[in-house]
Design a protein around this motif. Structure first.
Motif, short mmCIF file in Angstrom:
data_model
loop_
_atom_site.label_atom_id
_atom_site.label_comp_id
_atom_site.label_asym_id
_atom_site.label_seq_id
_atom_site.Cartn_x
_atom_site.Cartn_y
_atom_site.Cartn_z
N THR A 208 0.86 -1.24 -0.01
CA THR A 208 -0.10 0.46 0.43
C THR A 208 0.84 1.15 0.33
O THR A 208 -0.02 2.30 -0.65
N ALA A 209 2.32 1.15 0.51
CA ALA A 209 2.69 2.45 0.67
C ALA A 209 3.95 2.69 -1.00
O ALA A 209 4.91 2.96 -0.93
N GLY A 210 3.31 2.15 -2.02
CA GLY A 210 4.64 1.25 -3.05
C GLY A 210 5.03 0.74 -3.22
O GLY A 210 5.60 0.52 -3.46
N GLY A 211 5.28 -0.37 -2.53
CA GLY A 211 6.68 -1.04 -2.56
C GLY A 211 5.79 -2.50 -2.99
O GLY A 211 4.85 -2.71 -3.74
N PRO A 212 6.92 -3.68 -3.40
CA PRO A 212 6.37 -4.67 -4.35
C PRO A 212 5.07 -5.35 -2.91
O PRO A 212 4.86 -5.32 -1.95
N ARG A 213 4.50 -6.47 -3.76
CA ARG A 213 3.76 -7.56 -4.02
C ARG A 213 4.59 -8.66 -3.16
O ARG A 213 5.12 -8.96 -3.80
N ILE A 214 3.89 -9.16 -1.76
CA ILE A 214 5.18 -9.93 -0.67
C ILE A 214 4.11 -10.98 -0.85
O ILE A 214 2.54 -10.53 0.01
N PRO A 215 4.59 -12.19 -1.29
CA PRO A 215 3.48 -13.95 -1.20
C PRO A 215 3.21 -13.70 0.18
O PRO A 215 5.02 -13.58 0.16
N ILE A 216 2.68 -14.22 0.84
CA ILE A 216 2.55 -14.12 2.97
C ILE A 216 1.74 -16.19 2.80
O ILE A 216 0.50 -16.08 1.74
N GLN A 217 2.11 -16.85 2.62
CA GLN A 217 1.75 -18.79 2.58
C GLN A 217 0.53 -18.49 4.31
O GLN A 217 1.09 -18.17 5.29
N LEU A 218 -0.57 -18.09 4.00
CA LEU A 218 -1.75 -18.45 5.15
C LEU A 218 -1.80 -19.70 6.08
O LEU A 218 -1.25 -21.03 4.52
N GLY A 219 -2.35 -19.63 6.30
CA GLY A 219 -2.52 -21.56 7.26
C GLY A 219 -1.84 -21.49 8.77
O GLY A 219 -1.98 -22.30 9.12
N LYS A 220 -1.58 -19.97 9.19
CA LYS A 220 -1.15 -20.12 10.28
C LYS A 220 -1.77 -20.63 11.37
O LYS A 220 -2.83 -19.85 11.61
N MET A 221 -1.70 -21.35 12.36
CA MET A 221 -2.55 -21.76 13.36
C MET A 221 -2.46 -20.98 14.99
O MET A 221 -1.20 -20.63 15.07
N ASP A 222 -2.92 -20.17 15.55
CA ASP A 222 -3.55 -20.00 16.73
C ASP A 222 -2.70 -20.26 17.89
O ASP A 222 -2.92 -21.95 17.61
N PRO A 223 -1.65 -20.37 18.76
CA PRO A 223 -0.73 -21.49 19.50
C PRO A 223 -2.25 -21.26 20.58
O PRO A 223 -3.08 -20.35 21.03
N GLU A 224 -2.35 -22.64 20.70
CA GLU A 224 -3.22 -23.00 22.14
C GLU A 224 -3.12 -22.24 23.51
O GLU A 224 -1.46 -21.73 23.60
N PRO A 225 -3.79 -21.89 24.15
CA PRO A 225 -3.80 -21.48 25.44
C PRO A 225 -2.58 -21.55 26.35
O PRO A 225 -1.95 -20.98 26.76
N ALA A 226 -2.27 -23.04 26.46
CA ALA A 226 -1.68 -23.55 27.60
C ALA A 226 -0.60 -23.30 26.67
O ALA A 226 0.45 -23.71 27.85
N ALA A 227 -0.05 -23.76 25.79
CA ALA A 227 1.15 -24.07 24.90
C ALA A 227 1.24 -22.02 24.84
O ALA A 227 2.92 -21.66 25.25
N SER A 228 0.56 -21.21 24.75
CA SER A 228 1.14 -19.68 24.20
C SER A 228 1.58 -19.15 26.58
O SER A 228 2.28 -18.22 26.10
N LYS A 229 0.91 -19.73 27.47
CA LYS A 229 1.15 -19.13 28.82
C LYS A 229 2.65 -20.18 29.11
O LYS A 229 3.27 -19.80 29.88
N LYS A 230 3.49 -21.24 28.28
CA LYS A 230 4.04 -22.20 28.96
C LYS A 230 5.77 -21.37 28.76
O LYS A 230 5.80 -20.21 28.03
N LYS A 231 5.92 -21.00 29.67
CA LYS A 231 7.20 -20.44 30.40
C LYS A 231 8.07 -21.65 29.03
O LYS A 231 8.65 -22.93 28.90
N THR A 232 8.91 -20.31 28.57
CA THR A 232 10.66 -20.85 27.38
C THR A 232 11.26 -21.15 27.75
O THR A 232 11.36 -20.36 28.58
N SER A 233 11.76 -20.84 27.95
CA SER A 233 13.82 -22.13 28.23
C SER A 233 14.44 -20.00 28.36
O SER A 233 15.54 -19.97 28.99
N THR A 234 14.42 -19.65 27.32
CA THR A 234 14.82 -18.05 27.35
C THR A 234 13.89 -17.24 27.09
O THR A 234 12.88 -16.95 27.03
#
Length: 394
Positions: A208-234
């Protein structure tokens, strides 16, 4: 003689008993996992591999056996366990899972993309200054990926982090709120994940700002609530992409995600150009009326215009002018206004692209696509998509 026959008989009996044991234990070692990275329950034969002694192994098989037969059973059990274990993929810590067929066949995908593109462009035309913020939200989401631990990635959770009041993300609140509204509108008629909305909005903002069209692979899944609350090692540390004085933090964040100074120069060159284009854009008094389903009528040009303007006008034309300003400052040994270009390698890439606008416009889509693919793992779709060659030209 009789020994080969005995060995064969023992192996057949053991395999039958192992199969029954696996079924009785409700083990899914041989089943197809719902998604990569899901930790499998290990039971039955796999338990024998984990240091089970001969008494434990022989207790599975009923009846008293000779020492030779016990040795054969132990050996076969260990070998069988090794084969089963090797067939199970290593545990993946990446939290970004993609199913290329999530939104149905090609026609349904195109319909979803059109709704998403229309809503994002309408938001930008109403408030042009939000365009670079959409890119920053998408990049910030991706920078949660840690290349060493293989945790995190662009899964859409950055929106909640922004809205929760994270201080280093406060400059992105307006964009996060708009992304939530865009998703609400689309979900009235079509299912869409926040991860897809965030990644696609950044790409559409560049176009929209005048740049190139960038193909995006759709199909990403929202993380499960339990997974999103899980503490990462870093622990996740958010670099302030809206600050002009957070250069080192941003460079470190890109490096932690496995990215290079080249991607930094390309993204920041695009952001600088987008900010200039948005400032210069004169907003037209267009009325955006929604129907009862929350959809906005698709803009159709009166003449055969470019495909990039099918969903509304663009803000202007993106170029490498921001990088030219940086290169001029570096040449004069003057400190660039944006601190990140004080990094020697980032500055070198800025100078390189300042002298090659075509190269800048050609490499920008590659950089954005690379960033959005961090931590991604395919969980479905066609074989071609699983191999990374699926259709994503939306």
């Amino acid at each position: 003689h009789k020994y080969p026959i005995a060995i064969t008989t023992v192996m057949i009996r053991f395999c039958k008993l192992s199969a029954l044991f696996l079924i009785a234990g409700n083990c899914d070692a041989f089943s197809t996992p719902n998604s990569f990275g899901v930790q499998h329950q290990v039971c039955g034969v796999l338990q024998m591999q984990k240091g089970a002694d001969s008494n434990h192994i022989s207790s599975i098989v009923t009846g008293e056996a000779s020492s030779r037969r016990r040795w054969l059973k132990d050996t076969v059990g260990i070998l069988t366990g090794s084969v089963v274990a090797s067939s199970i993929p290593d545990q993946a810590y990446a939290s970004v899972f993609l199913d290329p067929d999530r939104y149905g066949d090609k026609e349904l995908k195109i319909a979803t993309v059109n709704k998403l593109r229309q809503n994002v462009r309408d938001s930008i035309l109403k408030n042009p200054s939000i365009a670079p913020l959409f890119v920053k939200v998408a990049v910030q989401d991706a920078l949660t990926y840690n290349a060493k631990s293989e945790e995190g990635g662009p899964d859409g959770t950055i929106v909640n982090a922004i809205l929760s009041g994270e201080s280093s993300l406060s400059g992105l609140k307006v964009a996060a709120e708009e992304l939530v509204e865009i998703r609400k509108k689309i979900k009235r008629t079509t299912e869409i994940t926040m991860a897809d909305v965030v990644a696609f909005a950044g790409a559409e903002a560049i176009e929209t700002a005048g740049g190139p069209r960038i193909p995006i692979q759709l199909g990403k899944m929202d993380p499960e609530p339990a997974a999103s609350k899980k503490k990462t090692s870093t622990p996740v540390v958010y670099a302030d992409l809206c600050s002009s004085k957070a250069g080192k933090d941003v460079v470190d964040a890109f490096a932690s995600a496995g990215l290079t100074e080249r991607e930094i120069a390309l993204i920041y060159g695009a952001l600088g150009s987008m900010e200039s284009v948005a400032t210069a854009f004169k907003k037209e008094d267009d009325d955006f009326e929604e129907n009862e389903m929350g959809d906005v009528e698709v803009f159709i040009p009166s003449s055969f215009g470019s495909p990039q303007e099918m969903f509304g006008s663009r803000l202007g034309k993106m170029d490498n002018s921001a990088l030219k300003d940086v290169a001029a400052d570096i040449k004069k040994k003057k400190m660039p206004s944006v601190d990140i270009f004080n990094d020697e390698k980032v500055g070198q890439w800025a100078v390189k692209y300042a002298g090659n606008n075509n190269g800048f416009m050609k490499d920008l889509p590659e950089a954005y696509t690379k960033i959005m693919a961090l931590g991604g793992r395919y969980t479905g779709g066609k074989v071609g998509s699983l191999l990374g060659s699926g259709e994503s030209d939306y």
